[in-house]
Design a protein around this motif. Structure first.
Motif, PDB file in Angstrom:
ATOM      1  N   THR A  36     -16.936  -5.786  16.378  1.00  0.00           N
ATOM      2  CA  THR A  36     -16.230  -7.350  16.128  1.00  0.00           C
ATOM      3  C   THR A  36     -14.913  -7.020  15.493  1.00  0.00           C
ATOM      4  OG1 THR A  36     -16.438  -5.590  13.523  1.00  0.00           O
ATOM      5  CG2 THR A  36     -18.636  -7.295  14.214  1.00  0.00           C
ATOM      6  N   THR A  45     -16.330 -14.522  11.533  1.00  0.00           N
ATOM      7  CA  THR A  45     -17.328 -13.205  10.916  1.00  0.00           C
ATOM      8  C   THR A  45     -15.559 -12.340  10.439  1.00  0.00           C
ATOM      9  OG1 THR A  45     -18.856 -13.371  11.962  1.00  0.00           O
ATOM     10  CG2 THR A  45     -18.478 -11.075  11.537  1.00  0.00           C
ATOM     11  N   LEU A  49     -15.157  -9.750   6.548  1.00  0.00           N
ATOM     12  CA  LEU A  49     -15.316  -8.716   6.660  1.00  0.00           C
ATOM     13  C   LEU A  49     -13.975  -8.386   6.787  1.00  0.00           C
ATOM     14  CD1 LEU A  49     -16.288  -7.875  10.822  1.00  0.00           C
ATOM     15  CD2 LEU A  49     -17.618  -7.625   8.494  1.00  0.00           C
ATOM     16  N   ASP A  53     -14.747  -6.271   2.611  1.00  0.00           N
ATOM     17  CA  ASP A  53     -13.723  -4.591   2.606  1.00  0.00           C
ATOM     18  C   ASP A  53     -13.138  -4.903   1.437  1.00  0.00           C
ATOM     19  OD1 ASP A  53     -13.347  -2.157   3.275  1.00  0.00           O
ATOM     20  OD2 ASP A  53     -11.627  -2.915   4.836  1.00  0.00           O
ATOM     21  N   LEU A  58     -17.053  -1.884   2.921  1.00  0.00           N
ATOM     22  CA  LEU A  58     -17.436  -1.995   3.717  1.00  0.00           C
ATOM     23  C   LEU A  58     -19.078  -0.613   3.712  1.00  0.00           C
ATOM     24  CD1 LEU A  58     -15.625  -3.577   6.990  1.00  0.00           C
ATOM     25  CD2 LEU A  58     -16.854  -4.880   5.362  1.00  0.00           C
ATOM     26  N   ASN A 114     -18.714   2.863   6.379  1.00  0.00           N
ATOM     27  CA  ASN A 114     -18.753   2.048   6.879  1.00  0.00           C
ATOM     28  C   ASN A 114     -19.588   2.422   8.177  1.00  0.00           C
ATOM     29  OD1 ASN A 114     -16.492   2.932   9.133  1.00  0.00           O
ATOM     30  ND2 ASN A 114     -15.818   1.542   8.773  1.00  0.00           N
ATOM     31  N   VAL A 551     -21.681 -12.481   6.400  1.00  0.00           N
ATOM     32  CA  VAL A 551     -21.580 -10.536   7.625  1.00  0.00           C
ATOM     33  C   VAL A 551     -22.703 -11.102   7.342  1.00  0.00           C
ATOM     34  CG1 VAL A 551     -20.764  -8.520   7.567  1.00  0.00           C
ATOM     35  CG2 VAL A 551     -19.345 -10.424   6.425  1.00  0.00           C
TER      36      VAL A 551
END
Length: 736
Positions: A36, A45, A49, A53, A58, A114, A551
């Protein structure tokens, strides 16, 4: 060149030191596994993100399925996993069939970091250690990513261990000294290691670039050494002085090598025009590698040739690849047949190419891999597909959340998919009857004592607030904290329930947004999933006036799909235009670039049609990148033959010029072609990372088709079009 040869030992020493330094730096190159990151900043997207975040962080996740356990054992394991460092939460609802059935439990693990973080990898290792005595399966993107990070370095060495003996064999067949293959490998090894070590200058490179660039550079750039070596052997026959032969060979080979490198670099530079920035990532690393290979071949190889000149002479042998005038005569007698067959094949391939089905994301490709297929497939077969998405709703419009949730449930009923989870902070405002609240407590995973205590609170509220007989979670928590009918000790006993509710709220509410967690049973990518994502976006736009964000893996793939589709058209046209222009200028011809580009584009079309014929899905990013690489790399074979044909056509008729040109170029084309074919197919067979394996197979097969067309179709095509070539190509008059 005389100065270079004079300083040969200094130059060899310099490259030796550079080789060692870059070999050390190689392990410091940072590798990225998150595709991504390569989406354009303008894509939804990418923007989503950033917001996620900033507002919530994330968090990676994994699915843990355990077989042959009771509810209590599964709940106990969930609590043990929750104590592992870097794990944020473990979800397990004992009475929900999406989490427990037939003595099998599914735990959803949320990490602090993440999917790509080192802390997540360590947490996964700790989970495996904890469950070593259980029959368990791990699934999810975090598992896939961390497996790739473990195997990728090992696979590079493994692939090289397979390919080097094959390259040595190919070189032994095509060279006339037993020492030649050793010199080739030294030159290529130095170039590859320098390129891979200097990747440390980039903040990070993609895992696909890291795994493939060395192998591709080795295969693509050996042409330069082969061309210089063959030229050296030619001039050595005229002069027994190795130094003079090297100087003449260097001058004679310089322009063909530069032309070959220019077309290859162009194909990589074109990739840098892609909006999906993994093209820039692969393009810049391979373009750098090609330039490094060019410098090493033109500077280091001449020095090595002079140093090892006596040893080369002592180890000379007859070339195993013999001249083949009968083959040329056979092709010339039937010069209409093979081009016609190729034309029909290309025409049929155009039809089949349009029938291709494409894969865009790594998770879908991994369905065909070994460990992940076994684990993830068993989890999916047992508990169904869990495709989770996060929807961010502006806090100012949170009152509309129930409208969205109703719309989602209606959409699921209309389009026949299941919403297995729909988690929102508004659910705590939903009122329950006593029976419904009892079911809710069971699904919440509380022990029997806590369930009994909360039901007692419900009964107390019903008694005090009669005739009201239904209450929300928020009302009950407020009652517990404010009522005077409970002692401090009783309130303390109920604190764990309140704490769990507050912890869930903290994960669903930030300063600016509410987070809604949606889980559906749709695959990560297919047409039904893409349509769902588009309908979801439309529903959000119609329901909310402020910007919302989504997301999820399927959402990212939907955006990626649109980006790369546009990239293919742009990249294909730019690469063809640039390479056509380079060849046109090099040959001062209109017809030569037309013929060469059409031949190689035909090979690309055939290559990309084969998956459709066999009913295989094609990796779209591989479709784009391999098309460019195949055009830029294998058109060199055609350039070599065309240059020799025009050279001999000045003195001989069509048949003789074809024969001499074929013999002059055949060995080089076969050598370069076989190396690229072997490199591609070995990459496809050895790599356990599905996207890289597909990438390698496409390159190997593309090189095979291009080599066959150049060797068995291009000579007849130029011979048939000789009158047209003659009037559309400028030729300098030779000095008498």
């Amino acid at each position: 060149m005389n100065i270079v040869l004079k300083l040969r030992y200094w130059i060899i020493g310099f490259f030796g030191v550079l080789f060692i330094v870059c070999a050390i730096l190689f392990n410091s190159v940072k590798v990225n596994y998150d595709n991504t990151k390569y989406l354009p900043e303008s894509e939804p997207t990418k923007q989503a993100l950033v917001v996620l975040d900033e507002e919530f962080g994330l968090n990676g996740s994994a699915q843990v399925m355990i077989k042959d356990v009771t509810v209590l054992e599964a709940a106990n394991i969930a609590q043990q996993i929750k104590t592992i460092n870097n794990i944020n939460n473990v979800v397990f609802n004992a009475w929900d069939p999406h989490y427990f059935k037939d003595d099998q439990a599914l735990l959803i693990v949320a990490f602090e970091e993440n999917n790509y973080a080192k802390e997540t990898k360590q947490a996964l290792d700790d989970i495996r250690t904890l469950l070593k005595n259980e029959d368990f399966y791990l699934g999810g993107e975090s598992v896939l990513v961390n497996r790739y990070s473990e195997v990728i370095q090992k696979e590079i060495l493994k692939i090289l261990a397979f390919i080097i003996p094959v390259i040595i064999l190919v070189l032994l067949l095509s060279t006339s000294s037993w020492i030649d293959p050793l010199l080739f490998l030294i030159v290529v090894a130095v170039a590859v290691i320098i390129n891979m070590g200097t990747n440390v200058m980039f903040p990070e490179i993609s895992y696909m670039t890291h795994a493939t660039c060395g192998i591709l550079q080795l295969a693509l750039c050996m042409d330069y050494s082969v061309m210089l070596m063959h030229s050296y052997q030619h001039f050595l026959k005229e002069s027994e002085n190795p130094k003079q032969a090297i100087v003449k060979a260097w001058k004679a080979s310089l322009m063909p090598i530069l032309g070959s490198a220019l077309t290859t670099v162009t194909s990589f530079v074109v990739l840098m025009f892609m909006r999906y920035k993994i093209g820039f990532d692969i393009g810049i690393v391979l373009a750098k590698g090609t330039i490094i290979s060019l410098i090493v071949s033109l500077v280091l190889l001449p020095c090595l040739l002079l140093v090892f000149a006596k040893l080369i002479s002592k180890t000379m042998h007859k070339s195993i690849i013999k001249p083949s005038p009968k083959l040329v005569n056979f092709m010339m007698k039937r010069r209409w047949i093979l081009p016609l067959i190729a034309l029909l094949l290309i025409g049929a391939s155009v039809y089949w190419q349009n029938k291709n089905t494409f894969i865009y994301g790594e998770l879908a490709i991994a369905q065909d891999s070994s460990d992940e297929k076994t684990d993830q497939s068993i989890i999916n077969e047992t508990f169904g597909i869990r495709n989770q998405m996060v929807i961010l709703i502006p806090k100012a419009e949170s009152a509309k959340e129930p409208l969205l949730m109703t719309a989602l449930l209606n959409d699921a009923a209309t389009h026949q998919y299941e919403v297995s989870e729909l988690l929102s902070v508004t659910m705590f405002d939903q009122t329950f009857t006593r029976a419904a609240f009892e079911v809710y407590l069971q699904n919440f995973g509380l022990d029997a004592t806590m369930q009994a205590n909360m039901l007692q609170i419900f009964d107390m509220m019903a008694l005090e607030k009669a005739p009201q007989d239904s209450f929300s979670i928020n009302e009950m928590i407020t009652y517990v904290t404010t009522t005077n009918n409970l002692t401090i000790n009783q309130k303390m006993q109920l604190a764990p329930f309140s704490a769990q509710i507050q912890a869930i709220k903290a994960q669903l509410v930030s300063a600016k947004y509410h987070r809604l967690l949606l889980t559906v049973d749709l695959p990560s990518e297919d047409e039904k999933t893409f349509s769902f994502v588009e309908r979801l976006r439309t529903t959000l736009d119609e329901t909310f006036t402020q910007a919302t964000h989504i997301v999820g893996e399927s959402v990212a793939i939907t955006d990626m799909r649109e980006v790369v589709k546009n990239d293919y058209r742009k990249v294909s046209l730019i690469s063809m235009a640039f390479i056509f222009l380079i060849i046109a200028i090099s040959f001062v011809s209109v017809s030569i670039p037309m013929v060469l580009v059409l031949i190689i584009e035909g090979a690309i079309i055939i290559n990309m049609a084969i998956p459709a014929v066999f009913g295989q899905s094609l990796l779209y990013i591989g479709y784009i990148i391999v098309s460019c690489i195949q055009l830029g790399a294998t058109i060199d074979y055609g350039i070599l033959y065309a240059s020799r044909y025009l050279h001999y056509r000045g003195d001989y008729d069509v048949k003789e010029a074809t024969n001499y040109a074929y013999e002059d170029s055949k060995t080089t084309v076969l050598t370069s072609g076989l190396i690229l074919i072997c490199a591609g197919y070995l990459l496809g067979m050895v790599s356990s990372i599905p996207s890289i394996a597909i990438f390698g197979t496409l390159i190997g097969r593309g090189a095979l088709i291009s080599t066959l067309l150049v060797l068995f179709v291009l000579p007849q095509t130029l011979a048939m079009l000789d009158p047209f070539v003659k009037v559309t190509t400028y030729r300098k008059k030779r000095k008498s």
